[in-house]
Design a protein around this motif. Structure first.
Motif, PDB file in Angstrom:
ATOM      1  N   ARG A   3      34.954  85.805  19.507  1.00 44.27           N
ATOM      2  CA  ARG A   3      34.720  87.218  19.184  1.00 44.27           C
ATOM      3  C   ARG A   3      35.579  88.077  20.093  1.00 44.27           C
ATOM      4  NH1 ARG A   3      28.457  87.322  20.692  1.00 44.27           N
ATOM      5  NH2 ARG A   3      28.713  85.081  20.464  1.00 44.27           N
ATOM      6  N   VAL A   5      35.782  92.076  22.021  1.00 46.05           N
ATOM      7  CA  VAL A   5      35.138  93.341  22.397  1.00 46.05           C
ATOM      8  C   VAL A   5      36.073  94.100  23.329  1.00 46.05           C
ATOM      9  CG1 VAL A   5      32.798  92.395  22.172  1.00 46.05           C
ATOM     10  CG2 VAL A   5      33.971  92.290  24.381  1.00 46.05           C
ATOM     11  N   ASP A   6      35.685  95.328  23.656  1.00 47.44           N
ATOM     12  CA  ASP A   6      36.468  96.094  24.633  1.00 47.44           C
ATOM     13  C   ASP A   6      36.241  95.588  26.052  1.00 47.44           C
ATOM     14  OD1 ASP A   6      37.525  97.818  22.704  1.00 47.44           O
ATOM     15  OD2 ASP A   6      35.873  99.243  22.903  1.00 47.44           O
ATOM     16  N   ARG A  27      32.456 102.493  24.457  1.00 49.51           N
ATOM     17  CA  ARG A  27      33.172 101.220  24.345  1.00 49.51           C
ATOM     18  C   ARG A  27      32.298 100.168  23.677  1.00 49.51           C
ATOM     19  NH1 ARG A  27      38.121 103.179  24.938  1.00 49.51           N
ATOM     20  NH2 ARG A  27      38.515 104.065  27.017  1.00 49.51           N
ATOM     21  N   ASP A  28      32.963  99.197  23.083  1.00 49.76           N
ATOM     22  CA  ASP A  28      32.282  98.039  22.513  1.00 49.76           C
ATOM     23  C   ASP A  28      32.057  97.045  23.650  1.00 49.76           C
ATOM     24  OD1 ASP A  28      31.268  96.065  20.892  1.00 49.76           O
ATOM     25  OD2 ASP A  28      33.208  95.487  20.038  1.00 49.76           O
ATOM     26  N   ASP A 141      23.901 100.352  21.934  1.00 50.62           N
ATOM     27  CA  ASP A 141      24.675  99.473  21.067  1.00 50.62           C
ATOM     28  C   ASP A 141      25.262  98.280  21.812  1.00 50.62           C
ATOM     29  OD1 ASP A 141      24.264 101.066  18.819  1.00 50.62           O
ATOM     30  OD2 ASP A 141      25.964 102.365  19.306  1.00 50.62           O
ATOM     31  N   ARG A 143      25.637  94.705  23.118  1.00 51.22           N
ATOM     32  CA  ARG A 143      25.164  93.380  22.720  1.00 51.22           C
ATOM     33  C   ARG A 143      24.961  92.516  23.960  1.00 51.22           C
ATOM     34  NH1 ARG A 143      29.876  91.736  18.820  1.00 51.22           N
ATOM     35  NH2 ARG A 143      30.945  93.330  20.067  1.00 51.22           N
ATOM     36  N   SER A 176      38.673  90.238  25.402  1.00 53.29           N
ATOM     37  CA  SER A 176      38.333  91.599  25.809  1.00 53.29           C
ATOM     38  C   SER A 176      39.524  92.239  26.502  1.00 53.29           C
ATOM     39  CB  SER A 176      37.122  91.597  26.746  1.00 53.29           C
ATOM     40  OG  SER A 176      37.444  90.947  27.965  1.00 53.29           O
TER      41      SER A 176
END
Length: 503
Positions: A3, A5-6, A27-28, A141, A143, A176
């Motif tokens: 996966r 993400v940021d 940010r993610d 948000d 995870r 990332s």
């Protein structure tokens, strides 16, 4: 499953949670949890100077405890931004103890010149801070995944671009643009620690493998009063020094006061002073603990302020209301760590560190009581601010994995570090430790232990929580920080010294 993400934040203690929450809106973010770390076990509270308490007084007490070795800019940020972070935590729902007039209760702890430590549940402050931040995180948000970081991904251009995560399903990769180490300290590199078993120096090893520098690794703090349970290995229950703030005193096995003539603040001296005095008493008397006498504290105060300590004592058959508490020092906190700037950036692009794993410089050579939760809150927000304003660019270059090895003989490593790099050290013992560690591979515990030993051998003076019996005095020629990096053979070694910043 791979996966992207940021930002990946490794660790869900106060520093990691504060960082992730600060990034949640922009940010993610993926938060990697390998357990709750040390935060829920913190008893004392959060030190904060507000109202008629000047932050500069807090800074002064911190620098005195830190043996004048604190970084002035970061220390100023700690004490000035701390009350803001505390107010935000309360706004998130943190339930701190209050006086009858509704104001926050503040208690006195070792090294502070006045009561400035706010607390929750009497002596369950860390648990309340952790609960509050976790509850807020669930509404965001961000995870959260459970697993252990077993490696970092580094691009050909030298940037950290991801993490290898091990869980029950195996090892997967998370790409990332930045990775934040918030893994805590090195507690379980020692036999006896106040930290849980998950705190074992993984973040230190990950940073070194990535090419980052460490600083001040010789400054390992021992809490003076861990509850002596008869077992000298594993996680030791903490007896917060707020008990001494309420009037408890340390006694040797004959009942004589230990601290009365040692320091002007007696039992409320900085932790390094108290720990050395207890160690010297135990060595003189040939015993494995001393007594903490809290019998002068009113019973209702004990029930209200120290329910955790009261319950821990009851588990070993001690009633602290009427009996003395057996205590002994145990490894507690790493004052050095991964070298960072004031926004948590390491000297490896894309890699950040915050909390106990990072050497922010605010603790100097010895941490002041109840500044650890504060550090995680303040610098977690600072890292989040930096990554909100300036996230490292995505890279398309090829990358390689930097994977942690496994420790072959972890108990032997812990025994070596405990014997030779505890409260009392000397050159011969440190060199013996270095020689013994040579045969024990390159796992995270061995790497962490070598870093501590290399720094402790180099620093030939005594200050803060680094005390060498062969160099017992502070030497101003050593107003320098010891920097450790991996050498050509992949082993931690002292690379250079850099001058200390002073207030």
């Amino acid at each position: 499953m791979r996966r992207s993400v940021d930002v990946v934040v490794i660790g869900d203690g106060v520093a990691g949670l504060s960082t992730a929450l600060g990034l949640a809106a922009t940010r993610d973010v993926l938060l990697l949890s390998a357990g709750s770390g040390s935060t829920p076990w913190a008893q004392g509270g959060v030190a904060a100077a507000y109202g008629d308490d000047d932050p500069l007084d807090h800074a002064h007490d911190t620098d005195v405890a830190g043996a004048g070795f604190c970084d002035p800019r970061n220390l100023r940020a700690l004490v000035e931004e701390g009350p803001q972070r505390l107010a935000e935590l309360i706004a998130l729902g943190a339930r701190f103890d209050r006086d009858p007039d509704g104001s926050l209760s503040r208690t006195l702890e070792g090294g502070h010149d006045r009561p400035r430590v706010v607390h929750a549940g009497g002596d369950a402050s860390g648990a309340e801070v952790h609960r509050t931040l976790r509850d807020a995180l669930r509404l965001s948000d961000v995870r959260t995944v459970t697993g252990r970081a077993v490696g970092l991904i580094k691009s050909d251009s030298g940037h950290i671009v991801g993490v290898l995560v091990e869980d029950d399903a195996g090892v997967s990769q998370v790409d990332s643009r930045a990775v934040v180490l918030a893994t805590g300290g090195i507690g379980n590199a020692y036999l006896a620690s106040t930290n849980p078993a998950t705190v074992r120096g993984d973040g230190i090893a990950l940073a070194l493998n990535a090419g980052a520098s460490l600083v001040d690794m010789e400054f390992v703090q021992f809490h003076p009063t861990a509850l002596f349970t008869g077992n000298s290995s594993g996680q030791m229950p903490l007896v917060t020094e707020a008990v001494r703030g309420e009037g408890a005193v340390l006694r040797d096995l004959r009942g004589r006061r230990i601290m009365a003539d040692v320091h002007p603040r007696a039992d409320l001296a900085p932790r390094d002073v108290v720990a050395r005095a207890i160690e010297a008493t135990m060595r003189r008397d040939g015993c494995d603990h001393v007594w903490l006498d809290a019998r002068s504290i009113p019973e209702d105060t004990i029930r209200r302020r120290f329910p955790t300590v009261l319950a821990s004592c009851a588990q070993i058959g001690v009633d602290m209301r009427s009996e003395q508490i057996p205590v002994a020092p145990a490894e507690h906190f790493l004052c050095g760590g991964v070298r960072t700037n004031r926004d948590g950036a390491t000297d490896v692009p894309g890699l950040y560190a915050v909390g106990e794993v990072a050497a922010s410089g605010v603790h100097g050579a010895n941490r002041l009581a109840s500044n650890s939760l504060l550090e995680g809150m303040v610098f977690g927000r600072r890292v989040a601010t930096a990554l909100t304003l300036d996230l490292p660019p995505a890279t398309m270059s090829r990358s390689s994995s930097l994977t942690l090895a496994e420790d072959r003989e972890p108990e032997r490593i812990r025994a070596i570090l405990t014997e030779h790099a505890g409260i009392r050290r000397d050159g011969a013992g440190l060199q013996m430790a270095a020689d013994e560690l040579e045969t024990l591979g390159d796992g995270p515990l061995a790497t962490t232990a070598r870093a501590v030993i290399a720094a402790a051998i180099t620093r030939e003076d005594s200050r803060g929580c680094h005390w060498r019996s062969d160099y017992p005095q502070r030497d101003e020629r050593w107003n320098q920080h010891v920097v450790v990096r991996l050498d050509e053979e992949g082993r931690p070694a002292v690379r250079h010294l850099h001058q200390s910043a002073r207030l």
